[in-house]
Design an enzyme around this catalytic site. Structure first.
Site, PDB file in Angstrom:
ATOM      1  N   ARG A  46       0.854  -1.197   0.000  1.00  0.00           N
ATOM      2  CA  ARG A  46       0.000   0.000   0.000  1.00  0.00           C
ATOM      3  C   ARG A  46       0.888   1.245   0.000  1.00  0.00           C
ATOM      4  NH1 ARG A  46      -1.491   1.714   4.631  1.00  0.00           N
ATOM      5  NH2 ARG A  46      -2.263  -0.272   5.435  1.00  0.00           N
ATOM      6  N   TYR A  98     -16.427  16.807 -15.092  1.00  0.00           N
ATOM      7  CA  TYR A  98     -16.873  15.425 -15.158  1.00  0.00           C
ATOM      8  C   TYR A  98     -17.950  15.186 -14.077  1.00  0.00           C
ATOM      9  CZ  TYR A  98     -16.622  10.343 -14.764  1.00  0.00           C
ATOM     10  OH  TYR A  98     -16.937   9.019 -14.696  1.00  0.00           O
ATOM     11  N   ASP A 170      -7.504  18.825 -14.240  1.00  0.00           N
ATOM     12  CA  ASP A 170      -7.830  17.481 -14.728  1.00  0.00           C
ATOM     13  C   ASP A 170      -7.433  17.457 -16.207  1.00  0.00           C
ATOM     14  OD1 ASP A 170      -9.071  15.209 -15.833  1.00  0.00           O
ATOM     15  OD2 ASP A 170     -10.691  15.239 -14.357  1.00  0.00           O
ATOM     16  N   LYS A 195      -8.950   6.324 -19.423  1.00  0.00           N
ATOM     17  CA  LYS A 195      -9.244   6.842 -20.754  1.00  0.00           C
ATOM     18  C   LYS A 195      -8.007   6.717 -21.663  1.00  0.00           C
ATOM     19  CE  LYS A 195     -12.987   7.770 -18.480  1.00  0.00           C
ATOM     20  NZ  LYS A 195     -13.227   9.027 -17.797  1.00  0.00           N
TER      21      LYS A 195
END
Ligand SMILES: *Cc1c(COP(=O)(O)O)cnc(C)c1O
Length: 381
Positions: A46, A98, A170, A195
């Site tokens: 992690r 978004y 973004d 994407k």
């Protein structure tokens, strides 16, 4: 190093532990310590994993930042960045961000005392008007989805610095191949790597890149504390996808231009939204701050019925949410990605029921244009 070279030689291209020319999938959760607290830089996956680390260095390099971070989705990356703030803070965001960003801001972070205001960030005066004494950051998406509005990154960044606000961009739509916001003054860049960066519709992932070591330490603390990390296998898939980002982005853009020139002047088409069009309101700005216009096009066919008729006849455009993959995708934002936004608000933003969004894939453009032509013609009978 030029851009396509950097995609091959940037980050950690060779595994430092074995010399393997593809950094292997270190499918491991924990690491042997030679003595208590003595280890080779990894304790628990992690906190850090060699495959994820290779991806994180790679994206930091591509985005010209100080440090990169990989998360289990774009939303996990966005959530981690929002976790840098405190209850009582206020954030200004682009009005047509978004849908997931709108949702986390208005339905999740709001419950924790983090407030937000949505404004048209193409207009600096509008941003200025939204500032409050507790404003801590400005979150911009450019170009936006689905209307491809473009915000002036350098101008807004200079303004944000003068106001001591953290400036977050973004960069999902442009990718570092076309646009590097940190080089234009941004503090943090975010990606839905699901994407274009992944590019093959086979990974859900998010990336964040910060401009300074200090922000890097803060975000690493959050990443490790909240734990939404990307697994080693998905990290490897993303590295593999990124190698061809340059080739793909060039192909996406080529196809987008061919589609736009077909749509321009077609009687079925009311409005076309594409930053590469001279008629686009921020065309000059887009040309100046990015090296390409991208592969997303939106256009209006007048009604939701017309939109669904057109879509039904298509062979090569897959009706699906998401974008940025090798296959061409088509969607009706008002009914799909943006359905959670109230109709009134959608109309205000210009996301009409007849608006169609295309994510141009890398097929032969002749086939794509021919497919669109046949779907349009049948509807005119
Ligand atoms: C898809 C998307 C996101 C969310 O990313 P996920 O990987 O789906 O969690 C955020 N921003 C933009 C611009 C997107 O297109």
């Amino acid at each position: 190093m030029k851009r396509k070279t950097k995609l091959i030689h940037g980050g950690i291209p060779i595994d430092p532990h074995t010399g393997a020319v593809s950094v292997p999938i270190y499918q491991v959760s924990t690491y042997k310590q030679d003595d208590i607290g003595v280890h080779k830089g990894y304790e628990y996956s992690r906190t850090g994993n060699p495959t994820r680390h290779a991806l994180e260095q790679y994206i930091a390099d591509l985005e010209e930042g100080a440090r990169g971070f990989a998360f289990s989705s774009g939303m996990a990356a966005i959530h981690a960045v929002f976790s840098l703030f405190n209850s009582g803070d206020h954030i200004i965001l682009t009005d047509d961000v978004y849908g997931g960003t709108y949702r986390i801001a208005t339905k999740v972070l709001s419950r924790l005392g983090l407030s937000s205001t949505f404004v048209d960030t193409t207009d600096l005066d509008e941003i200025e008007k939204a500032v409050k004494p507790n404003t801590k950051a400005l979150f911009v998406e450019t170009p936006t989805n689905p209307l491809l509005k473009v915000t002036d990154i350098a101008a807004v960044s200079g303004w944000a610095k003068s106001r001591k606000l953290l400036f977050i961009v973004d960069n999902t739509f442009s990718t570092p191949y076309w646009q590097t916001p940190i080089a234009l003054g941004a503090d943090i860049v975010l990606h839905s790597a699901t994407k274009y960066l992944g590019g093959h519709s086979d990974v859900v992932a998010g990336l964040a890149v910060v401009s300074s070591g200090k922000l890097g330490e803060e975000l690493h603390f959050i990443q490790n504390a909240t734990g939404g990390v990307l697994g080693p296998h998905d990290s490897w898939l993303l590295i593999r996808g990124l190698k061809t980002l340059g080739l793909r982005m060039e192909a996406h853009e080529h196809n987008a231009r061919e589609i736009v020139s077909f749509l321009s002047g077609h009687p079925v088409v009311k409005n076309i939204y594409y930053p590469g069009l001279e008629s686009h309101p921020q065309h000059e700005l887009a040309k100046q701050q990015a090296r390409g216009f991208g592969g997303i096009i939106s256009f209006d066919v007048g009604s939701s019925q017309k939109a669904s008729e057109v879509i039904k006849k298509l062979k090569y455009f897959t009706l699906a949410e998401s974008l940025g993959a090798v296959e061409s995708l088509i969607s009706v934002p008002a009914k799909m990605t943006h359905a959670s936004i109230p109709k009134e608000r959608r109309e205000e933003l210009g996301i009409t029921d007849g608006l169609i969004r295309i994510s141009a894939g890398i097929e032969d453009s002749e086939d794509l244009v021919e497919d669109l032509a046949q779907s349009f013609n049948i509807n005119e009978i």
